[in-house]
Design an enzyme around this catalytic site. Structure first.
Site, PDB file in Angstrom:
ATOM      1  CG  ASP A 608      -1.951  -1.039   1.264  1.00  0.00           C
ATOM      2  OD1 ASP A 608      -2.443  -1.384   0.178  1.00  0.00           O
ATOM      3  OD2 ASP A 608      -2.305  -1.514   2.363  1.00  0.00           O
ATOM      4  CG  HIS A 703     -13.876   7.372   3.087  1.00  0.00           C
ATOM      5  ND1 HIS A 703     -13.468   7.110   1.793  1.00  0.00           N
ATOM      6  CD2 HIS A 703     -12.784   7.207   3.859  1.00  0.00           C
ATOM      7  CE1 HIS A 703     -12.181   6.822   1.796  1.00  0.00           C
ATOM      8  NE2 HIS A 703     -11.736   6.879   3.028  1.00  0.00           N
TER       9      HIS A 703
HETATM   10  N1  GLN Z   1      -4.579  -2.228   3.439  1.00  0.00           N
HETATM   11  C1  GLN Z   1      -5.030  -1.101   4.167  1.00  0.00           C
HETATM   12  C2  GLN Z   1      -6.447  -1.330   4.665  1.00  0.00           C
HETATM   13  O1  GLN Z   1      -7.196  -1.966   4.014  1.00  0.00           O
HETATM   14  C3  GLN Z   1      -5.003   0.162   3.338  1.00  0.00           C
HETATM   15  C4  GLN Z   1      -5.459   1.361   4.131  1.00  0.00           C
HETATM   16  C5  GLN Z   1      -5.340   2.657   3.419  1.00  0.00           C
HETATM   17  O2  GLN Z   1      -5.354   2.738   2.222  1.00  0.00           O
HETATM   18  N2  GLN Z   1      -5.230   3.737   4.123  1.00  0.00           N
HETATM   19  O3  GLN Z   1      -6.844  -0.863   5.703  1.00  0.00           O
END
Ligand code: GLN
Ligand code: ZN
Length: 764
Positions: A608, A703
């Site tokens: 990520d 969100h």
């Molecule tokens: N792998 C992380 C999650 O799913 C990615 C979080 C993010 O992009 N901030 O929580």
């Protein structure tokens, strides 16, 4: 009646800071505000907690030897929101709410009826501000109640208050236009009379100095900022009845804006000499008649000041300025309050650090040393020297194995096989259907998970019991995903408190504070890890969890890692080497983890990088170099695996415009990217830069608690298929699910999978 002031005659202070934190050393303000929201704390009690925190913070500054105290840096939520209130520029959807606290908090975080202001990052810090909305109908009216009442409180306490107010340029440059309004900065002339009025009111209030914060002047967010600065501050300084004006620039080098400000009638300029250059001061000869507030103590990072070096910088300035005051480079809002609770620090590490309270003392010592000579502060200088000397010899700062390895890295180490060859090898190995469905990594962080973590911390359970509980969570999440019918599964990240802290706790070179809280936004505080040394990975960090998850299913399970840029962006980073060096060191550790995952049979690994955009430099000229090392670090982290191992990445939280080329250059096999709110436009942007690898534009917004129905997701997918062909398209939400509830997650993912199946059928 006070007669017209003559600012030139005002006392020139010597020792200050540009602002301080307000959340409280024990997060008292967070508790009070959240208690108020929950109905447990009255408005009067909230006000008195706030007043008490302000008073204590001023007392601490006075005791440390600060002779001009920043006031109005307190906030119940955010200083940009406070400025919008001061200018009566809240949007109509909240301006009708009669109770001032209700109105303010509705603008900050919404309520059942209204959406809040948007929130975004404050320059390149980890603080987030609320974005004022300026529409064609916005009229501005001065409402200086907050600043005046805080001044009155300070004067009542016998404090020499220097009110701090966000300047008109920064306020408008950071605001957003709504409806068909032109860019907000075009409204600058409307604000001049209000700021003029404010100056008059400040004279009435007995203020000698006002600080206008103009950090926008260290950026290229708008054209012609130096000229604008000249025009605005010529007009404000031309007002006959006013206090002395200090314009504060910080977070970078103000460059030509410094000269532009110096050629106006203002009395002082604050310059950031941590991020900015001392030469820029010398380049503005008009500063020879001004007070220059020299930010030589880093206000936003946690390192102890090299007092000799800082005094050297101050000495260089003496010849080119009218008067000199010593300060932090910016508000200490961005660093923790105190080292006192950090009992786990060893002596060396403690000696290298300075949190806010230490920084106040450093500023005062430097200020006395400028005036009375270094000898007058011999003890402070000796202590600084001795502490910093151990940085030369501490083995944790120079790990030769890591350095030798990095020195031997070549372009071959950051390059994988040809993308189409990788794609074929992965198709054979993974055997996925078209439009594969997956998620971004985390599943809801349930109370069971949080309780288990708390129990481990309080030693109510041991490590083995904790791990057993986490494995239970993983098997629940795997079973859930199988039932929903997803194609590529995840373990759900139950064991991670935070996607950066989790890795920082396991890597050498990082220190996790016990109590180093800083405000991220509103009442949300974070505890960024401190990257102090060379980074290495003593042991595998994720392999056991992922292989356990894989053992429960025949479907592929993705390994989940955080990328080097994101780890850096959400930590305090060492200041004794370029951040790119630290990025490459972290990249090597992540690379080792990917290789271990591959060896353990994991076929898909996601790294990520949601913070890729966050570290983008404020000045255009510096952006290409940053993007180059950021991309190289990611590729170093991900190029150690074979072509048949599929590398994913995930990006979110931002407008990708300026980094879109870099996203393509990461060369991940699959990129999942936030798109639900930007309606798939990101796909056209990726096409425009020639990106041809797999892509999973988020098909719904995680969100929001809203559950999308299958038809809606189908529509997003068809829109996506207009931009990319079906061999490249993945189906996923736009971010991790950890903040959501389990029921809505099940419903949303079920609809998402149904939509993917429907679209597959319609294509076949
Ligand atoms: N792998 C992380 C999650 O799913 C990615 C979080 C993010 O992009 N901030 O929580
Ligand atoms: Zn995300």
């Amino acid at each position: 009646m006070s007669s017209p002031t003559s600012p030139a005659a005002v006392r020139r202070f010597t020792t200050t800071v540009l602002g301080t934190a307000r959340i409280g050393p024990h997060r008292e303000l967070k508790r009070a505000i959240e208690g108020y929201w929950a109905g447990r704390v009255s408005a009067a009690d909230l006000d008195s907690t706030a007043a008490d925190l302000r008073r204590r913070s001023w007392e601490e500054l006075v005791t440390a030897g600060i002779d001009s105290i920043p006031v109005n840096t307190f906030s119940f939520y955010d200083q940009m929101l406070d400025t919008a209130v001061m200018l009566d520029a809240l949007p109509p959807r909240v301006s009708g709410i009669s109770d001032p606290f209700d109105r303010y908090f509705a603008a900050a975080r919404g309520n059942a009826d209204v959406t809040p202001l948007e929130m975004t990052k404050w320059f390149d810090t980890n603080y987030h501000y609320l974005v004022p909305e300026i529409s064609a109908d916005t009229t501005f009216t001065l409402r200086p109640d907050k600043v005046l009442s805080e001044i009155a409180q300070a004067h009542g306490a016998g404090v020499t208050a220097r009110p701090v107010v966000i300047g008109p340029i920064t306020f408008l440059a950071l605001a957003k236009a709504v409806g068909d309004a032109p860019v907000p900065i075009t409204r600058i002339d409307d604000l001049i009379p209000l700021y003029t009025d404010l100056l008059d009111r400040l004279v009435d209030a007995g203020v000698e100095w006002v600080q206008f914060d103009e950090p926008a002047l260290v950026t290229d967010v708008a054209d012609g900022l130096p000229e604008l600065a000249h025009s605005v501050y010529s007009r404000l300084s031309g007002v006959s009845r006013r206090p002395a004006i200090l314009v504060a620039t910080y977070f970078g080098d103000a460059g030509p804006a410094l000269g532009a400000l110096a050629r106006t009638g203002i009395e002082g300029v604050a310059v950031d000499l941590i991020e900015g250059r001392v030469e820029s001061v010398a380049a503005a000869p008009e500063l020879s008649s001004k007070l220059v507030v020299a930010g030589v103590v880093d206000g936003r990072n946690v390192w102890r000041t090299d007092l000799d070096r800082a005094l050297g910088t101050l000495g260089t300035l003496l010849g080119s300025v009218g008067d000199l005051a010593v300060s932090t480079s910016c508000s200490t809002l961005h660093v923790p309050y105190s080292l006192a609770p950090e009992t786990a620090l060893d002596d060396n590490l403690r000696g290298w650090l300075a949190f806010a309270s230490d920084k106040f003392v450093e500023v005062a010592a430097l200020s006395r040393a400028v005036r009375h000579g270094r000898e007058s502060e011999a003890d402070a200088f000796e202590a600084s020297r001795a502490a910093l000397a151990t940085r030369e010899t501490d083995p944790r700062l120079r790990d030769n194995a890591v350095r030798t390895r990095l020195a031997a890295i070549t372009d071959a180490d950051v390059t994988r096989g040809d993308a189409s060859a990788r794609s074929s090898a992965q198709a054979v190995r993974l055997g996925l259907p078209p439009l594969p469905t997956t998620t971004i990594g985390s599943y809801p962080q349930t109370t069971t998970i949080r309780k288990a973590r708390a129990a481990l911390r309080s030693k109510a359970i041991d490590r083995a019991e904790y791990e057993r509980r986490m494995r239970d969570e993983i098997s629940t999440v795997i079973a859930l995903q199988e039932k929903i019918g997803l194609d590529v599964l995840v373990h759900g990240e139950p064991e991670r408190n935070d996607m950066v802290q989790y890795f920082a706790e396991q890597l050498d070179g990082f220190f996790a504070t016990a109590h180093g809280w800083v405000q991220s936004y509103g009442t949300r505080c974070v505890r960024p890890p401190i990257l102090f040394g060379d980074v290495s990975r003593p042991a595998a960090m994720t392999v056991d969890w992922i292989t356990y998850a894989q053992s429960l299913t025949a479907k592929p399970v993705k390994g989940m890692l955080t990328g080097p840029v994101t780890i850096l962006a959400w930590s305090f980073v060492r200041n004794d080497q370029p951040v790119s060096e630290s990025a490459f060191q972290i990249a090597l550790a992540i690379r080792d983890e990917t290789v271990d995952l591959e060896k353990a049979g994991v076929g898909i690994i996601q790294v990520d990088e949601p913070a890729l955009r966050e570290l983008l430099p404020l000045r255009d000229a510096a952006k290409p170099a940053y993007l180059e090392w950021a991309v190289r670090a990611f590729r170093l982290a991900t190029s150690g695996v074979s072509d048949s191992t599929q590398v994913h990445t995930h990006l979110c939280y931002s407008e990708f415009g300026e980094v879109i080329g870099a996203i393509a250059a990461l060369d991940a096999d699959v990129t999942s990217i936030e798109a639900a709110r930007s309606h798939m436009e990101v796909l056209d942007d990726l096409n425009a830069v020639g990106f041809a690898n797999g892509v999973g534009p988020g098909v719904y917004d995680i969100h929001s608690p809203r559950v999308p129905d299958a038809a809606e997701v189908e529509k997003s997918l068809s829109a996506a298929l207009d931009a990319v062909d079906m061999q490249r398209l993945w189906v996923n939400p736009d971010c991790g699910l950890k903040t959501r509830g389990t029921d809505e997650v099940i419903e949303s993912l079920t609809n998402m999978v149904a939509a993917a199946k429907a679209v597959r059928a319609s294509i076949a």
